[in-house]
Structures are given as structure tokens and as C-alpha cells.
Design an enzyme around this catalytic site. Sequence first.
Site, PDB file in Angstrom:
ATOM      1  N   ASP A   1       2.085 -17.343  -5.951  1.00 26.77           N
ATOM      2  CA  ASP A   1       0.819 -17.154  -5.251  1.00 26.77           C
ATOM      3  C   ASP A   1      -0.156 -16.365  -6.116  1.00 26.77           C
ATOM      4  OD1 ASP A   1      -0.998 -16.381  -2.810  1.00 26.77           O
ATOM      5  OD2 ASP A   1       0.529 -17.694  -1.975  1.00 26.77           O
TER       6      ASP A   1
ATOM      7  N   HIS B   1      -3.871 -12.713  -0.680  1.00 26.92           N
ATOM      8  CA  HIS B   1      -3.125 -13.823  -0.085  1.00 26.92           C
ATOM      9  C   HIS B   1      -1.625 -13.707  -0.341  1.00 26.92           C
ATOM     10  CE1 HIS B   1      -1.765 -18.038   0.444  1.00 26.92           C
ATOM     11  NE2 HIS B   1      -2.725 -18.094   1.342  1.00 26.92           N
TER      12      HIS B   1
ATOM     13  N   SER C   1      -0.868 -21.917   5.059  1.00 29.34           N
ATOM     14  CA  SER C   1      -0.206 -20.951   4.175  1.00 29.34           C
ATOM     15  C   SER C   1       0.712 -20.044   4.976  1.00 29.34           C
ATOM     16  CB  SER C   1      -1.239 -20.089   3.455  1.00 29.34           C
ATOM     17  OG  SER C   1      -1.897 -20.788   2.467  1.00 29.34           O
TER      18      SER C   1
END
Length: 420
Positions: free
Chosen positions: A159, A219, A373
Site C-alpha cells: 500500500d 491509507h 479497500s
Amino acid sequence: MRFKRGVWGFVITLVLCSTLNAYSVDDIEPNRLVVKLKSSTLGVKSSSTKLQDLNNQFGIKQSHAVKISSKIKSKGLSVSSASDETVYVLETAEGTSIAELEAYYNEQNWIEYAEPVYKVNLYGVNDSEYSSQAYLQQSTLNDLLNWPINNDVTVAVIDTGIDYFHSELADKIVTNLLDIPDNNIDDDGNGYIDDTYGYNFYGLSNGSASIGAFDHHGHGTHIAGIIAADSNDTSGMAGINSSVKIVNVSFLSEYGTGNQIDAALAIRYAVDNGAQLINCSWGYKYSNTVLDDAIDYAIANDVLVLAATGNDGSSSKDYPAALPGVISVGSVGNDLDLSYFSNYGSYIDFVTYGESIYSLAPNEGYAFMSGTSQSTAIMTGVASRILSRYGAMEPEVLSEILELSASDLGEDGYDSRFGN
């Protein structure tokens, strides 16, 4: 092969491209082409000389060699990468038509493939609806938190990086990984660069040095928290499996952008460093050989890859979620209706919660985010919890267990909106 349909539909975030010349200029990095040479009796040296001659003919400004790791021999599946390989990233002159250049290079019988450098994007957004961890309160996911931990499990979060100092994750991060040498600089005495808390592949496809795997976006930390945050304290939030070890692999920038070459390097690195599960909360619109081969490499080595279906709210395919053998995850809300943003279609395996998901943020923070996600991260946590209880198993077996334990939504049996 595609696993049998029948696992929860979770959603993740990332965007690439596939069909030759079907992409738009917004889908690709400008003035760049990736080329892989065929293995032949003439030898790579001869082919690389021919490549240089061809590059000179078209005024290519720079050709950067990227080494692709294939350290673990594949088991049972045919993977094009049987040993370490090299791809070349070409930097073209301004105004060059990448589509025309791609077509011409692919006509050469000594070139295995030539492809654009596709962009990769995240599939999660900030959310202001504070609803705590409703997905644990409204479902049997909460029961998983009481399952016994009998086995060690390693999960790779590929990520934007992770805040590896966050108090809810600090003891989960695998440290001092098998690293990749970089410009002969050694910051910790083990022969590698910035490997203490993970590795950052962002920019390696154009020769840039790693800048560490700390999360400057948010994220990756959010995804890691959903999977592994502490669950035995009285504050913050609870991860699905707080006993797992996390391999922190970054390939996305602080703006959440990247490309399929760095993503492929990250996937192979995760496999080589012992990951049993790989979480890909990102995607792209076009299937491409560089990343397809990396997914095959993971599957061939019994590593299960889970990926988001995308946040377009359409039936368009996103990759790697749509690739055979990958568990694809879409999103539903707490009402179990398909989220308005969740992609759907014949490639979806499962859906799970993906709206207003509470998890970690960098610098001891917490945040709500929505997207496929987040759904994918929940699914990865569930899969890891099964492995923690019952031990290592082949990806096909784990996929079957997920399918048998899924609740049927929508039409009876498998359907293209909710999967299994």
C-alpha cells in the site's frame, strides 16, 4: 484457474489498464514504455544490444533496467519467471505516441512484450460518519475475536506504507526484512537500504532510491489497522486479528499514486519474505503482463492474494481483482445492500462491510474511511484468523472455507452483485 465462487465480497482501491491501445492518456505515465526481452539462444546480451539499436532509432532518451526477483521456485503452476529477470523502462521523447511505439516494439520477434507504464490508484476515501465499529457489532465477525490463536500468520499489506510507530501496530511489524541492495548505500549494516520496518518500491521503476516505508498518506495505516490493530485493550479500535505479523511493503506515493511495475516488485518481495496472505487495496483497469506474472508468482508459491473490485459503481473489471486465483472483494453497507460505489460483475467473489469503517491513522490517529479497500482488509483479516486457528493451508482450501462460511445475499447462490 479461478477459485470456486463463494467468498464474501470485499472492495479495495487501485486502477490500471489492459487491452492494447485501448487506454487513454490519463491511464498511463507519459513518455514511458516497459519492455521485456525473450530468452533465446542468441542470449540476453545480444537482445539488449538490439534493443539499444532500436531505442537509438526512435530517439529514446533513457533505458532503465529493473531486476525482477523470482527467488522461490513455483509449485505446480507455470510461471514465466523461473529465475531473476530484467525488464527495461524506456523514457521517450516528448510527444512520442506510446501506442504506436508499443505496437512497433511488439512486432519484434526478440521482444516478449512491450507495454505502457500504467498508473495505479487507491480505492478509499475519508468519511465523516462516526459509527464506531458497527461491522463488528452487527455481524458474527465479532465471534472471530474469541477464536484461539494456535499458529503464526504473516500478512503483507502492499500500500502507501504503514505508521510502524503507531501504538496499536508497533509490535506487529516484521523488521529487518530480506531487502534489495540500492546504490551501494547501507544505512543499518546488513547490506540493504531502509529495510528495518519494511520496504518502499515507489520510484524504483525509474531508478529512484527508496525513501523508507513510513505512511505519509494514511491509507496503508488504515488498512493495516483493520487487519491487525490491538484488540485486547480498552481504547481505540479492534483489528480482526491482532496476532498477525505485518510485512509492510510500500509502492504508492504520499498522494496514493504508483504504477504496475513497482506494484509487481512489491508483490514478489512480499512472497519472498514469507507472506501467506497479500492485501491489495488498490487496482487498475487494464490487465498487463508485468503485474499478471507477479500474481502468478504469488499463487504458484501458495500465497493467497485478496484485492478490491474498485469504486466506480460499475460492472467494469479492475485488476488484480479480476485475475484468476485472486479473491476479489466488494462492499456493502451495514444494511447489507451493495454500496453505491462498489464495482460488481462476474469476477466478484465476496462482499463485506466497506462503509464508514473506523481504523487507524498516522501519528496515533484514528479515522473513518469507505471503499472496497476497507472491505478487502476485513476479508484479509478473516482469512488470517482462519489460518491462525487451523494452520497453513493451500489457497484453494482457504477459499473454499470462506465460501462455505459466507452468508448468501441477493439472488440465491452466486450472483454478480454480491458474489458468494
